[in-house]
Write a protein that holds these residues in place. Structure first.
Motif, PDB file in Angstrom:
ATOM      1  N   ALA A 185       0.838  -1.276  -0.014  1.00 41.09           N
ATOM      2  CA  ALA A 185      -0.063  -0.026  -0.136  1.00 41.09           C
ATOM      3  C   ALA A 185       0.849   1.280   0.013  1.00 41.09           C
ATOM      4  O   ALA A 185       0.490   2.245  -0.684  1.00 41.09           O
ATOM      5  CB  ALA A 185      -0.852   0.147   1.134  1.00 41.09           C
ATOM      6  N   GLU A 189       1.008   3.978  -2.893  1.00 40.37           N
ATOM      7  CA  GLU A 189       0.549   5.420  -2.793  1.00 40.37           C
ATOM      8  C   GLU A 189       1.797   6.397  -3.043  1.00 40.37           C
ATOM      9  O   GLU A 189       1.511   7.444  -3.823  1.00 40.37           O
ATOM     10  CB  GLU A 189       0.562   5.559  -1.163  1.00 40.37           C
ATOM     11  CG  GLU A 189       0.326   7.002  -0.606  1.00 40.37           C
ATOM     12  CD  GLU A 189       0.406   7.382   0.748  1.00 40.37           C
ATOM     13  OE1 GLU A 189       0.124   8.190   1.141  1.00 40.37           O
ATOM     14  OE2 GLU A 189       1.005   6.354   1.441  1.00 40.37           O
ATOM     15  N   VAL A 212      -4.545   1.299  -3.490  1.00 44.13           N
ATOM     16  CA  VAL A 212      -4.214   1.652  -2.049  1.00 44.13           C
ATOM     17  C   VAL A 212      -5.564   1.484  -1.229  1.00 44.13           C
ATOM     18  O   VAL A 212      -5.371   1.111  -0.102  1.00 44.13           O
ATOM     19  CB  VAL A 212      -3.607   2.926  -2.133  1.00 44.13           C
ATOM     20  CG1 VAL A 212      -3.563   3.665  -0.730  1.00 44.13           C
ATOM     21  CG2 VAL A 212      -2.298   2.974  -2.759  1.00 44.13           C
ATOM     22  N   ASP A 219      -8.026   5.434   4.364  1.00 43.68           N
ATOM     23  CA  ASP A 219      -6.791   6.190   4.225  1.00 43.68           C
ATOM     24  C   ASP A 219      -7.611   7.320   3.490  1.00 43.68           C
ATOM     25  O   ASP A 219      -7.873   7.501   2.312  1.00 43.68           O
ATOM     26  CB  ASP A 219      -5.672   5.516   3.058  1.00 43.68           C
ATOM     27  CG  ASP A 219      -4.822   6.476   2.780  1.00 43.68           C
ATOM     28  OD1 ASP A 219      -4.953   7.762   3.255  1.00 43.68           O
ATOM     29  OD2 ASP A 219      -3.795   6.114   2.446  1.00 43.68           O
ATOM     30  N   THR A 222      -5.466   9.581   0.742  1.00 47.77           N
ATOM     31  CA  THR A 222      -5.320   9.284  -0.498  1.00 47.77           C
ATOM     32  C   THR A 222      -6.711   9.148  -1.282  1.00 47.77           C
ATOM     33  O   THR A 222      -6.855   9.435  -2.381  1.00 47.77           O
ATOM     34  CB  THR A 222      -4.785   7.488  -0.474  1.00 47.77           C
ATOM     35  OG1 THR A 222      -3.622   7.404   0.126  1.00 47.77           O
ATOM     36  CG2 THR A 222      -4.744   6.806  -2.043  1.00 47.77           C
TER      37      THR A 222
END
Length: 423
Positions: A185, A189, A212, A219, A222
């Protein structure tokens, strides 16, 4: 004849007389043939390096040993230390290049290559740094230190395409192993940010950032990047899919609902897809029938379609789940009113009664029941409900009218004039 010098050297070694031993060995070195000089050069280098701490002399003798035999690993390793102490980065790079040709494979090759890359960094030799980055990538594709060095070089030199390729290869090595999901991940990213902000490769960035979110649905940072990229590219269907998939992976129900709401709004406002909007709001309603947004949407849809049976079910389902008494009663009363309109008076009465059990002061329920009982000529029930209305009424004129209704029923239906007069 070297025999006397060699015997004297042995005697001085036994007595640890390093300075005198160095003088004797220098004499011997000047007298021997080139093919016999290597052991003397190495011993003199060791003497100058440590006991005598004459670093320049030590460097001179070890360099001579290397010139004599390039694969002299001891000389190269000692020169590595000495040049580093003296900060002779040009000479250190030369020595490490030779050492790299001696040690092949394993941790030592990686150590030397990474150190050499760092030295080229000190020398601001970008081309040689890039060569070292390529070497460690090729020789040690799964080593984190090799990965970190290559990443630093590519980033420093603005080689963003190479950096994205580096990330992708590392991801491919790790993604089949669930214990490395977190690292995958992080790499995705970084890759997505570079694709979006440095390369302007929006489709590739969207793909990376989507992956991601699948791995880290919580998150938010993101997600914001991905929202921006998809919104600016007008890919609403993809954004809707991202929100729904994210909801599938979130743990908290409130977070799931919030993500599904975003998906449903896109379906309604951007795609004008009523069927998709309905599907998503029904998902939300199934998770939490008390959710106001999904209830309002589904309510309007059923009203437009005149699907009153399902509207009653929706209202009653919500009544079961909401906590506030006012909301519960509102849903039940509306359900009862619809049943009245559908001529299902029996069910309407039961629902109005149910509302009164929850809130005995529900005026709409009392008024509706009074109306139904009057129409059915159920006078005893009518009087009872009207009395409840009288208790709640605060306006004198309205209260007087209710008293009049009770009195009229008692007088005309039961012929009890005295009782009627009390009203």
């Amino acid at each position: 004849d070297l025999a006397p010098l060699q015997r004297l050297a042995d005697l001085l070694r036994a007595q640890d007389r390093a300075a005198d031993l160095a003088k004797v060995l220098e004499q011997e070195l000047a007298s021997v043939s080139p093919k016999n000089r290597l052991p003397l050069l190495l011993e003199l280098g060791r003497l100058y390096a440590r006991p005598l701490k004459t670093l320049r002399s030590a460097i001179q003798h070890f360099e001579a040993a290397v010139e004599l035999e390039a694969a002299t690993e001891e000389a190269l390793r000692t020169l590595e230390v000495l040049h580093e102490e003296e900060r002779n980065y040009t000479d250190l790079a030369r020595v490490l290049e030779k050492l790299l040709g001696v040690v092949e494979g394993g941790d030592e090759e990686l150590r030397v290559a990474l150190k050499l890359g760092g030295v080229y960094g000190e020398l601001k030799d970008d081309r040689s740094m890039l060569r070292m980055a390529s070497r460690v990538r090729r020789q040690f594709p799964s080593d984190p230190k090799a990965m970190a060095f290559a990443e630093e070089v590519y980033r420093r030199q603005g080689r963003y395409s190479d950096l994205c390729e580096l990330y992708e290869r590392r991801i491919q090595l790790l993604e089949s192993q669930s214990e490395f999901e977190g690292e995958v991940a992080v790499l995705l990213e970084r890759k997505g940010n570079i694709e979006l902000n440095e390369l302007g490769a929006v489709p590739e960035a969207i793909e990376s950032l989507t992956r991601v979110i699948e791995l880290r649905p919580e998150d938010g940072e993101t997600l914001s990047l991905l929202e921006r990229a998809l919104s600016e590219s007008g890919d609403w269907q993809r954004l809707l899919s991202v929100y729904e998939k994210r909801a599938n992976h979130l743990k908290e129900q409130d977070d799931q609902i919030a993500s599904l709401q975003k998906a449903a709004r896109i379906a309604a406002q951007q795609l004008n897809d009523e069927a998709e909007s309905v599907r998503l709001y029904e998902r939300i309603h199934a998770l939490d029938p008390s959710d106001a947004e999904s209830f309002s949407f589904l309510e309007r849809k059923l009203e437009r379609r005149a699907d009153f049976k399902r509207l009653v079910d929706l209202l009653l389902d919500r009544a079961e789940r909401v906590q506030a008494v006012r909301d519960k009663v509102e849903c039940i009363v509306r359900s009862a009113s619809i049943c009245e309109q559908l001529n299902d008076v029996a069910r309407a009465k039961e629902l109005y009664k149910r509302a009164l059990k929850i809130d005995p002061s529900s005026r709409r329920s009392l008024e509706a029941l009074a109306r139904i009982y009057e129409a059915q000529e159920a006078w005893r029930e009518f009087i009872e409900v009207t009395r409840q209305q009288i208790k709640l009424e605060t306006k004198s004129s309205a209260k007087a009218l209710l008293y009049f209704k009770c009195g009229s029923v008692v007088e005309t239906k039961y012929h009890q004039e005295k009782d009627a007069a009390k009203y």
